[in-house]
Design an enzyme around this catalytic site. Sequence first.
Site, PDB file in Angstrom:
ATOM      1  N   ARG A  66      19.352   8.398   7.067  1.00  0.00           N
ATOM      2  CA  ARG A  66      17.886   8.596   7.141  1.00  0.00           C
ATOM      3  C   ARG A  66      17.572  10.064   6.808  1.00  0.00           C
ATOM      4  NH1 ARG A  66      15.904  10.280  11.722  1.00  0.00           N
ATOM      5  NH2 ARG A  66      17.037   8.816  13.055  1.00  0.00           N
TER       6      ARG A  66
ATOM      7  N   TYR B 201      -7.018   4.102  -5.061  1.00  0.00           N
ATOM      8  CA  TYR B 201      -6.370   2.816  -4.792  1.00  0.00           C
ATOM      9  C   TYR B 201      -6.867   2.262  -3.444  1.00  0.00           C
ATOM     10  CZ  TYR B 201      -2.668  -0.210  -2.979  1.00  0.00           C
ATOM     11  OH  TYR B 201      -1.994  -1.240  -2.405  1.00  0.00           O
TER      12      TYR B 201
ATOM     13  N   ASP C  11      -2.402  12.348  -7.053  1.00  0.00           N
ATOM     14  CA  ASP C  11      -1.656  11.098  -7.167  1.00  0.00           C
ATOM     15  C   ASP C  11      -1.574  10.791  -8.665  1.00  0.00           C
ATOM     16  OD1 ASP C  11      -1.711   7.906  -5.440  1.00  0.00           O
ATOM     17  OD2 ASP C  11      -0.826   8.450  -7.373  1.00  0.00           O
TER      18      ASP C  11
ATOM     19  N   LYS D 268       5.768   1.871  -9.409  1.00  0.00           N
ATOM     20  CA  LYS D 268       5.100   1.663 -10.688  1.00  0.00           C
ATOM     21  C   LYS D 268       5.929   2.198 -11.847  1.00  0.00           C
ATOM     22  CE  LYS D 268       1.803   0.076  -8.054  1.00  0.00           C
ATOM     23  NZ  LYS D 268       2.301   0.371  -6.704  1.00  0.00           N
TER      24      LYS D 268
HETATM   25  C1  LIG Z   1      -0.119  -1.784  -5.661  1.00  0.00           C
HETATM   26  C2  LIG Z   1      -1.001  -1.030  -6.302  1.00  0.00           C
HETATM   27  N1  LIG Z   1      -1.102   0.300  -6.157  1.00  0.00           N
HETATM   28  C3  LIG Z   1      -0.265   1.073  -5.332  1.00  0.00           C
HETATM   29  C4  LIG Z   1      -0.615   2.550  -5.327  1.00  0.00           C
HETATM   30  C5  LIG Z   1      -0.204   3.363  -4.260  1.00  0.00           C
HETATM   31  C6  LIG Z   1       0.623   2.802  -3.095  1.00  0.00           C
HETATM   32  O1  LIG Z   1       1.935   2.611  -3.567  1.00  0.00           O
HETATM   33  P1  LIG Z   1       2.909   1.533  -2.854  1.00  0.00           P
HETATM   34  O2  LIG Z   1       4.278   1.855  -3.437  1.00  0.00           O
HETATM   35  O3  LIG Z   1       2.389   0.154  -3.278  1.00  0.00           O
HETATM   36  O4  LIG Z   1       2.818   1.762  -1.360  1.00  0.00           O
HETATM   37  C7  LIG Z   1      -0.523   4.715  -4.263  1.00  0.00           C
HETATM   38  N2  LIG Z   1      -1.252   5.278  -5.269  1.00  0.00           N
HETATM   39  C8  LIG Z   1      -1.695   4.503  -6.302  1.00  0.00           C
HETATM   40  C9  LIG Z   1      -2.518   5.130  -7.383  1.00  0.00           C
HETATM   41  C10 LIG Z   1      -1.376   3.121  -6.358  1.00  0.00           C
HETATM   42  O5  LIG Z   1      -1.842   2.382  -7.387  1.00  0.00           O
HETATM   43  C11 LIG Z   1      -1.949  -1.592  -7.301  1.00  0.00           C
HETATM   44  O6  LIG Z   1      -2.915  -0.856  -7.643  1.00  0.00           O
HETATM   45  O7  LIG Z   1      -1.747  -2.735  -7.769  1.00  0.00           O
END
Ligand SMILES: C=C(NCc1c(COP(=O)(O)O)cnc(C)c1O)C(=O)O
Length: 402
Positions: free
Chosen positions: A62, A114, A185, A210
Amino acid sequence: SDHPITTPPRAPSPVHGFGTLAVHAGAPHDPATGAVIEAISLSTTFAQTAVGKPVGEFEYSRSSNPNRNNFETMVAALEHAKYALAFSSGSAATTVILQSLAAGSHVISVSDVYGGTHRYFTQVAKAHGVKVTFTPEIEVDIREHITESTKLVWIESPSNPTLRLVDIRAVATQAHEHGIMVVVDNTFMSPYVQNPLDHGADIVVHSVTKYINGHSDVVMGVAAFNSDALHKRLAFLQNALGAVPSAFDSWLAHRGAKTLHLRAREATTNATAVAHALEASPHVIAVNYPGLDSHPHRHIAKKQHRDGMGGGMLSFRIRGGHAAAERFCQLTRIFTLAESLGGVESLCEVPSSMTHAGIPRDQREAVGVFDDLVRISCGVEDAADLQKDVLQALERAVAETA
Ligand SMILES: C=C(NCc1c(COP(=O)(O)O)cnc(C)c1O)C(=O)O
């Protein structure tokens, strides 16, 4: 001798191009076996020869792990950062940054974020005493929202899902005059297309889920930055909060990121072709794509994005309301109706009832997330196939819902 087996490749220096860094940063050959690809270190704990004297640099997974360290080294190199810290999701990266603020702190955020980030800001951070103000024109409004408690500005550029851009340098200049940190972001662009730290941001975050991993088989997040003090604070929280990725996910994400430059270029080519086809269609009200000359922030894309690239994401308003938007996503044959983005496969979704459903309608529509908005993530399929798929689904969806 200088043989590659005994002499690991020199650590890529900053003068190397993106592709060289993507393939080699954080990827030392195994000194004992010469293995060119890193082993997966699944052990959760590491032997100590005496109390507090581990055999190597690792004690407990961790706190740190060979695969996570290698991935963090790579992301730092790709984002021109001194440090990077990986988390179990993009949301976890957001959480740790907000958790680093004292109760009573104030954050100024762009309005179009988001849905999960909006949810955290309004339902979790608020409960922990961190107040977030949303503003649609952050370059213009920031000064009127600054209070003595303001500690952070949160930017998504491009924003999810309307692809609005923010002039990072302009905001950072204003924020730094007041000792306020700027977080960007960068999920929608990836480190290949945009490096926010180069434009004055203090922290860049990604949902690695992503583009960075790029194969829709890992959920992960990462934050990259240069400040030693920030590293001390955020590394403490990474360990103390424990929202860390597994060794295997770190290994997978490291492997996926090695082709990020190839995938980002292909996705941009495809999104550009799809955006032009949509813009020419009588069934489309508007297209949001920073690679189009018609985009209101095209000048920012040219300033902040590699070669002015538009990236692989776009959204558009279809004639026929929510019914047409949903039908479009059911009628595509290559694009899959699903949440998430940035993978090799093309995806489409209806933000108003999927990724941004939790945002009250008036707030959603104030930033252009209407019921008829469709968001598209272009993968690396053939551009002509994607263009044809979009146009046939568009034609049929509008006809069926007229
Ligand atoms: C799952 C999706 N977005 C996650 C996302 C997140 C969150 O990421 P996660 O790995 O899904 O927790 C943070 N910032 C942006 C710009 C994002 O698009 C979506 O838009 O389909």
